[in-house]
Structures are given as structure tokens and as C-alpha cells.
Design an enzyme around this catalytic site. Structure first.
Site, PDB file in Angstrom:
ATOM      1  N   TYR A 151      13.384 -36.810  12.602  1.00 22.97           N
ATOM      2  CA  TYR A 151      13.451 -36.263  13.959  1.00 22.97           C
ATOM      3  C   TYR A 151      12.621 -37.107  14.920  1.00 22.97           C
ATOM      4  O   TYR A 151      13.094 -37.496  15.997  1.00 22.97           O
ATOM      5  CB  TYR A 151      12.952 -34.820  13.942  1.00 22.97           C
ATOM      6  N   LYS A 155      14.223 -39.475  17.861  1.00 20.66           N
ATOM      7  CA  LYS A 155      13.917 -39.136  19.251  1.00 20.66           C
ATOM      8  C   LYS A 155      13.251 -40.320  19.957  1.00 20.66           C
ATOM      9  O   LYS A 155      13.438 -40.532  21.156  1.00 20.66           O
ATOM     10  CB  LYS A 155      13.016 -37.902  19.311  1.00 20.66           C
TER      11      LYS A 155
END
Length: 249
Positions: A151, A155
């Protein structure tokens, strides 16, 4: 401050709950024509019903943003329904936690490629209107993460791509910016679940935020509306941190 988006067409890719939901509601309440997609039909119906109860309208369609064909079909349908496009908000996340094949692949397909593909599909319409793209990243992109490695890394890629696309699209008068939210709490969300099932983690995060609380989706949505407004007309390629000072601690 009250924003006026009457006459603007907005797509929120991934907007049935949390931050995306708040952004969709914010634009709709500001007068924009809004289309929202998400995987779950029930949550989309609930969102549409809420907006209808306020005397507003919302175009909703289910879509797996990690599926290239499905995403492109949705976006074309939405732009047709809206009659064009002024604002694209990429908000979907698979929230890949585990450092394994599944965690990485889901993050790449939804968080990264969903953002890239949506931009590619919508850019012709945005070039016509001199529109704007807003990509939702995360403060997890700003530092190493052992809890959510895929994640955080993906990102970071979204934030980096936001700058690259902004430079490429500037000659076409299309602005591209991002938002990096901190820990945001809402019913059924990651931090709501942590508060119930992992209170030690929840309290550690809460205590690390200078304001002593987690953020609310509406506090991110307000920044999205600002970035899409003429008040931000000279901003592009930026990813704004919205976290109550969380990264400072």
C-alpha cells in the site's frame, strides 16, 4: 467557505464509502453533476438514496476498478451520462497490506493502474474543458511501512505519477494534483475496525496525531473541492498532506 460547482461534471472513481463518498457528496452538494463507481451495488444505492433525499441526483454504476475493460466501460458511460467531464477523482484502493503476491498485485491493479487507466481514458474529455485530476495517495507514501508495504509503496508511485502527469498535461491546461490523507476514521473503515478489534494500535496512532484524534472524510473532501476550484488554478503537480500534523510526529 462555500464552493459553487454548478455546471461542472465530476467522476469519483471509488466513492461509495469513506473519503470517496465524502468527496462525491461534497461535489453534489456544491451543485456539480456527479458520477460514482465502486464494486458494491448496495453501497452505491445507499449513497444515491441519500443524495436523492437532499433533492440532488447522482449517477452510480458498479465497477471493479482493477479490471481495465470494466473501468473503461464505466468511464465512457459516465462521461456520456454527464455530457462531458471537468473533474476526475481517483480514490479507489485495494489497501494491500501483506507483503505477498496478492497484496502487491491488488495494489498495483487498483491503486496504481486504476489511476493511470482512468486518467488515460478521461484525458481527451479533460483537455476539451481544461479540467483537473485529483489522485488520492496517503501519508504512508512518505515513509517506510512494515505493516502495509505494498500500500505504502504504490501510493508513493501514485504521488510520483501525479507530478509526471501534471507536467505532461500542463500544455493542455489540465491540472493534476493529489491528496495524501493521514489516518481517517469512518464507520466500517480500517480505523473503525482497529478501534474495535485492535485498540492498542488505534490508541498509538491517535496519540501520535498532534490534535489528538483521527481525521474525518469531510476534512479530506474539502481539500479535494479546493483543488478542483478556481482558487487552486495555479496549482499543479502537488500532493497535499491532510493529516492534522500526523507526519510531524
Amino acid at each position: 467557505m462555500t464552493f459553487d460547482f454548478h455546471g461542472r461534471r465530476v467522476i469519483v472513481a471509488g466513492g461509495s464509502k469513506g473519503i470517496g463518498r465524502a468527496i462525491a457528496l461534497g461535489f453534489a452538494r456544491a451543485g456539480a453533476s456527479v458520477s460514482v463507481c465502486a464494486r458494491g451495488q448496495a453501497s452505491l444505492d445507499a449513497l444515491a438514496e441519500e443524495v436523492t433525499g437532499e433533492g440532488l441526483e447522482l449517477h452510480v454504476l458498479p465497477c471493479d476498478i482493477g479490471d481495465k475493460a470494466a473501468l473503461e466501460t464505466y468511464l465512457q458511460s459516465a462521461m456520456g451520462e454527464l455530457g462531458g467531464l471537468d473533474v476526475l477523482v481517483n480514490c479507489a484502493s485495494a489497501f494491500g497490506r501483506e507483503d505477498n503476491e496478492e497484496g502487491w498485485l491488488s495494489s498495483v491493479e487498483v491503486d496504481l493502474m486504476g489511476t493511470v487507466r482512468a486518467g488515460h481514458t478521461c484525458l481527451p474529455a479533460l483537455k476539451e474543458t481544461g479540467g483537473t485530476i485529483i489522485n488520492i495517495a496517503s501519508i504512508a507514501a512518505l515513509h517506510a511501512s512494515t505493516r502495509t508495504a505494498p500500500y505504502a509503496a504504490i501510493k508513493a508511485a501514485v504521488a510520483h505519477y501525479t507530478g509526471s502527469l501534471a507536467v505532461a498535461m500542463a500544455p493542455h491546461k489540465v491540472r493534476v494534483n493529489g491528496i495524501a490523507p493521514g489516518s481517517i476514521e469512518f464507520p466500517g473503515g480500517v480505523w473503525d475496525q482497529a478501534r474495535q478489534h485492535n485498540p492498542e494500535l488505534y490508541e498509538r496512532i491517535r496519540e501520535g496525531i498532534p490534535f489528538g484524534r483521527l481525521g474525518r472524510p469531510e476534512e479530506v473532501a474539502d481539500v479535494a473541492l479546493f483543488l478542483a476550484s478556481d482558487l487552486a488554478r495555479w496549482m499543479t503537480g502537488q500532493t497535499l498532506v491532510v493529516d492534522g500534523g500526523q507526519v510531524l510526529s
